[in-house]
Design a protein around this motif. Structure first.
Motif, PDB file in Angstrom:
ATOM      1  N   LEU A  28     -75.815  -3.698  88.382  1.00 27.33           N
ATOM      2  CA  LEU A  28     -76.032  -3.965  87.253  1.00 27.33           C
ATOM      3  C   LEU A  28     -74.599  -4.589  86.763  1.00 27.33           C
ATOM      4  O   LEU A  28     -73.558  -3.862  86.817  1.00 27.33           O
ATOM      5  CB  LEU A  28     -76.263  -2.802  86.392  1.00 27.33           C
ATOM      6  CG  LEU A  28     -77.772  -2.269  86.383  1.00 27.33           C
ATOM      7  CD1 LEU A  28     -78.164  -1.172  85.741  1.00 27.33           C
ATOM      8  CD2 LEU A  28     -78.767  -3.722  86.289  1.00 27.33           C
ATOM      9  N   LEU A  38     -76.499   8.775  83.370  1.00 27.13           N
ATOM     10  CA  LEU A  38     -77.233   7.595  83.296  1.00 27.13           C
ATOM     11  C   LEU A  38     -78.530   7.516  84.011  1.00 27.13           C
ATOM     12  O   LEU A  38     -78.648   8.152  85.200  1.00 27.13           O
ATOM     13  CB  LEU A  38     -76.468   6.235  84.033  1.00 27.13           C
ATOM     14  CG  LEU A  38     -75.114   6.069  83.560  1.00 27.13           C
ATOM     15  CD1 LEU A  38     -74.297   4.916  84.354  1.00 27.13           C
ATOM     16  CD2 LEU A  38     -74.989   5.717  82.147  1.00 27.13           C
ATOM     17  N   VAL A  47     -80.812   0.818  80.694  1.00 25.96           N
ATOM     18  CA  VAL A  47     -80.421   2.295  81.251  1.00 25.96           C
ATOM     19  C   VAL A  47     -80.335   3.213  79.898  1.00 25.96           C
ATOM     20  O   VAL A  47     -79.886   2.884  78.747  1.00 25.96           O
ATOM     21  CB  VAL A  47     -79.185   2.260  81.720  1.00 25.96           C
ATOM     22  CG1 VAL A  47     -78.519   3.390  82.187  1.00 25.96           C
ATOM     23  CG2 VAL A  47     -79.104   1.166  82.970  1.00 25.96           C
ATOM     24  N   TYR A  76     -73.206  -6.923  84.337  1.00 22.68           N
ATOM     25  CA  TYR A  76     -72.552  -7.083  82.885  1.00 22.68           C
ATOM     26  C   TYR A  76     -73.585  -6.226  82.155  1.00 22.68           C
ATOM     27  O   TYR A  76     -74.566  -6.406  82.299  1.00 22.68           O
ATOM     28  CB  TYR A  76     -72.514  -8.438  82.294  1.00 22.68           C
ATOM     29  CG  TYR A  76     -71.415  -9.324  83.253  1.00 22.68           C
ATOM     30  CD1 TYR A  76     -71.679 -10.112  84.291  1.00 22.68           C
ATOM     31  CD2 TYR A  76     -70.024  -9.177  82.845  1.00 22.68           C
ATOM     32  CE1 TYR A  76     -70.671 -10.775  84.936  1.00 22.68           C
ATOM     33  CE2 TYR A  76     -69.105  -9.902  83.545  1.00 22.68           C
ATOM     34  CZ  TYR A  76     -69.380 -10.856  84.515  1.00 22.68           C
ATOM     35  OH  TYR A  76     -68.568 -11.377  85.361  1.00 22.68           O
ATOM     36  N   TRP A  77     -72.691  -5.400  81.241  1.00 25.11           N
ATOM     37  CA  TRP A  77     -73.592  -4.246  80.465  1.00 25.11           C
ATOM     38  C   TRP A  77     -73.587  -4.985  78.785  1.00 25.11           C
ATOM     39  O   TRP A  77     -72.460  -5.380  78.469  1.00 25.11           O
ATOM     40  CB  TRP A  77     -72.871  -3.186  80.618  1.00 25.11           C
ATOM     41  CG  TRP A  77     -73.336  -2.497  81.862  1.00 25.11           C
ATOM     42  CD1 TRP A  77     -72.978  -2.811  83.108  1.00 25.11           C
ATOM     43  CD2 TRP A  77     -73.932  -1.497  82.183  1.00 25.11           C
ATOM     44  NE1 TRP A  77     -73.237  -2.161  83.973  1.00 25.11           N
ATOM     45  CE2 TRP A  77     -74.074  -1.211  83.558  1.00 25.11           C
ATOM     46  CE3 TRP A  77     -74.673  -0.432  81.244  1.00 25.11           C
ATOM     47  CZ2 TRP A  77     -74.550  -0.230  84.109  1.00 25.11           C
ATOM     48  CZ3 TRP A  77     -75.263   0.547  82.013  1.00 25.11           C
ATOM     49  CH2 TRP A  77     -75.403   0.774  83.627  1.00 25.11           C
ATOM     50  N   GLY A  78     -74.399  -4.568  78.129  1.00 26.66           N
ATOM     51  CA  GLY A  78     -74.370  -4.623  76.664  1.00 26.66           C
ATOM     52  C   GLY A  78     -73.693  -3.611  75.915  1.00 26.66           C
ATOM     53  O   GLY A  78     -73.280  -2.572  76.872  1.00 26.66           O
ATOM     54  N   GLN A  79     -73.359  -3.568  74.655  1.00 25.87           N
ATOM     55  CA  GLN A  79     -72.802  -2.388  74.105  1.00 25.87           C
ATOM     56  C   GLN A  79     -73.224  -1.202  73.873  1.00 25.87           C
ATOM     57  O   GLN A  79     -72.853   0.014  73.407  1.00 25.87           O
ATOM     58  CB  GLN A  79     -71.923  -3.194  72.732  1.00 25.87           C
ATOM     59  CG  GLN A  79     -73.018  -3.005  71.691  1.00 25.87           C
ATOM     60  CD  GLN A  79     -73.819  -4.317  71.421  1.00 25.87           C
ATOM     61  OE1 GLN A  79     -74.090  -4.932  72.458  1.00 25.87           O
ATOM     62  NE2 GLN A  79     -74.404  -4.407  70.325  1.00 25.87           N
ATOM     63  N   GLY A  80     -74.665  -1.351  73.953  1.00 31.26           N
ATOM     64  CA  GLY A  80     -75.463   0.013  73.879  1.00 31.26           C
ATOM     65  C   GLY A  80     -76.118  -0.126  72.577  1.00 31.26           C
ATOM     66  O   GLY A  80     -75.559  -0.645  71.425  1.00 31.26           O
ATOM     67  N   TRP A 108     -81.912   5.049  85.198  1.00 34.51           N
ATOM     68  CA  TRP A 108     -82.262   3.772  84.999  1.00 34.51           C
ATOM     69  C   TRP A 108     -83.856   3.704  84.503  1.00 34.51           C
ATOM     70  O   TRP A 108     -84.724   4.419  85.100  1.00 34.51           O
ATOM     71  CB  TRP A 108     -82.263   2.918  86.764  1.00 34.51           C
ATOM     72  CG  TRP A 108     -83.046   1.819  86.581  1.00 34.51           C
ATOM     73  CD1 TRP A 108     -82.547   0.628  86.092  1.00 34.51           C
ATOM     74  CD2 TRP A 108     -84.292   1.537  87.263  1.00 34.51           C
ATOM     75  NE1 TRP A 108     -83.497  -0.416  86.458  1.00 34.51           N
ATOM     76  CE2 TRP A 108     -84.470   0.165  87.161  1.00 34.51           C
ATOM     77  CE3 TRP A 108     -85.109   2.230  88.132  1.00 34.51           C
ATOM     78  CZ2 TRP A 108     -85.866  -0.378  87.697  1.00 34.51           C
ATOM     79  CZ3 TRP A 108     -86.394   1.897  88.531  1.00 34.51           C
ATOM     80  CH2 TRP A 108     -86.481   0.386  88.534  1.00 34.51           C
ATOM     81  N   GLN A 159     -78.992   6.632  78.188  1.00 36.51           N
ATOM     82  CA  GLN A 159     -78.191   8.061  78.491  1.00 36.51           C
ATOM     83  C   GLN A 159     -78.303   8.966  77.386  1.00 36.51           C
ATOM     84  O   GLN A 159     -77.936   8.675  76.116  1.00 36.51           O
ATOM     85  CB  GLN A 159     -76.560   7.307  78.447  1.00 36.51           C
ATOM     86  CG  GLN A 159     -75.572   8.547  78.798  1.00 36.51           C
ATOM     87  CD  GLN A 159     -74.186   7.966  79.184  1.00 36.51           C
ATOM     88  OE1 GLN A 159     -73.762   7.010  78.706  1.00 36.51           O
ATOM     89  NE2 GLN A 159     -73.637   8.544  80.261  1.00 36.51           N
ATOM     90  N   TYR A 176     -78.739   1.393  77.126  1.00 42.72           N
ATOM     91  CA  TYR A 176     -77.874   0.028  77.596  1.00 42.72           C
ATOM     92  C   TYR A 176     -78.692  -0.998  78.190  1.00 42.72           C
ATOM     93  O   TYR A 176     -79.573  -0.573  78.990  1.00 42.72           O
ATOM     94  CB  TYR A 176     -76.730   0.383  78.585  1.00 42.72           C
ATOM     95  CG  TYR A 176     -75.682   1.235  78.079  1.00 42.72           C
ATOM     96  CD1 TYR A 176     -75.792   2.837  78.198  1.00 42.72           C
ATOM     97  CD2 TYR A 176     -74.645   0.831  77.087  1.00 42.72           C
ATOM     98  CE1 TYR A 176     -74.844   3.561  77.794  1.00 42.72           C
ATOM     99  CE2 TYR A 176     -73.659   1.588  76.672  1.00 42.72           C
ATOM    100  CZ  TYR A 176     -73.796   2.920  77.017  1.00 42.72           C
ATOM    101  OH  TYR A 176     -72.893   3.935  76.614  1.00 42.72           O
TER     102      TYR A 176
END
Lengths: 120, 107
Positions: A107, A45, A37, A109-113, A47, A39, A95
């Motif tokens: 989506l 956001l 994703v 769980y997400w990573g910290q970016g 995709w 940003q 992300y």
């Protein structure tokens, strides 16, 4: 515990290449899709696409098809997002996130970016 | 291509107010609709999937409803920690699309 740990911030020049990573733990990597994703500063956001951990099958948003390449290395449970030639307009936070299941593409769980800055 | 339209784009409400955000799909997506919360400077977080299923750990003041093309995210009693931008996303295929977002502020 599900975790997605992304690689660190990058500062690049226009025309350079870049590959950022997303290392997964806490779930069976080969049974899920990893989504990417974008940003852009102050924006919403977007995709970009999905890559399947089991076989690197990829699905791209039409907006990003041909602009980036997604891949996955199941031996080290890591997904990648790659550019061959960066542009200033690629400056953004990126992300990664894991889907709810192999057929439920929300989506979960997400990573910290990873902040990518492209500037001459 | 399916479009996802959120409204309003921003709102300001008082603590304790009931807040409603709508999301409209340009085609029928059944219940393949998720809602995310992104607090300022933070990573987005899944709130609701399958239009109305609350993700584990999400406060019960959040709820989702709808099916087909029209969906709603409701905060039953707005709290200061709910200041964030909220996004809907359709996922009825491996072509995901986010709505434009709704920024929620405290009056």
């Amino acid at each position: 515990e599900v975790q997605l740990v992304q690689s660190g911030a990058e500062v690049k020049k226009p025309g350079e290449s870049l590959k950022i990573s997303c290392k997964a733990s806490g779930f069976t990597f080969t049974n899920y899709w990893i989504g990417w994703v974008r940003q852009m500063p102050g924006k919403g956001l977007e995709w970009m696409g999905l890559v399947y951990g089991g076989d690197s099958d990829s699905r791209y948003s039409p907006s990003f098809q041909g602009q980036v390449t997604m891949s996955a290395d199941k031996s080290i449970r890591t997904a990648y997002l790659q550019w061959n030639s960066l542009r200033a307009s690629d400056t953004a936070m990126y992300y990664c996130a894991v889907t709810g299941s192999a057929w439920q593409y929300y989506l979960d769980y997400w990573g910290q970016g990873t902040q990518v800055t492209v500037s001459s | 291509d399916i479009q996802m339209t959120q409204s309003p784009s921003s709102l300001s409400a008082s603590v304790g107010d009931r807040v409603t955000i709508t999301c409209r799909a340009s085609q029928d997506i059944s219940n393949f609709l998720a809602w995310y919360q992104q607090k300022p400077g933070r990573v987005p977080k899944l709130l609701i999937y399958a239009a109305s299923t609350l993700q584990s750990g999400v406060p019960s003041r959040f709820s989702g409803s709808g099916s087909g093309t029209d969906f709603t995210l409701t905060i039953s009693s707005l709290q200061p920690e709910d200041v964030a931008t909220y996004y809907c996303q359709k996922y009825n295929s491996a072509l995901l699309i986010f709505g434009g977002g709704t920024k929620v502020e405290i009056k």
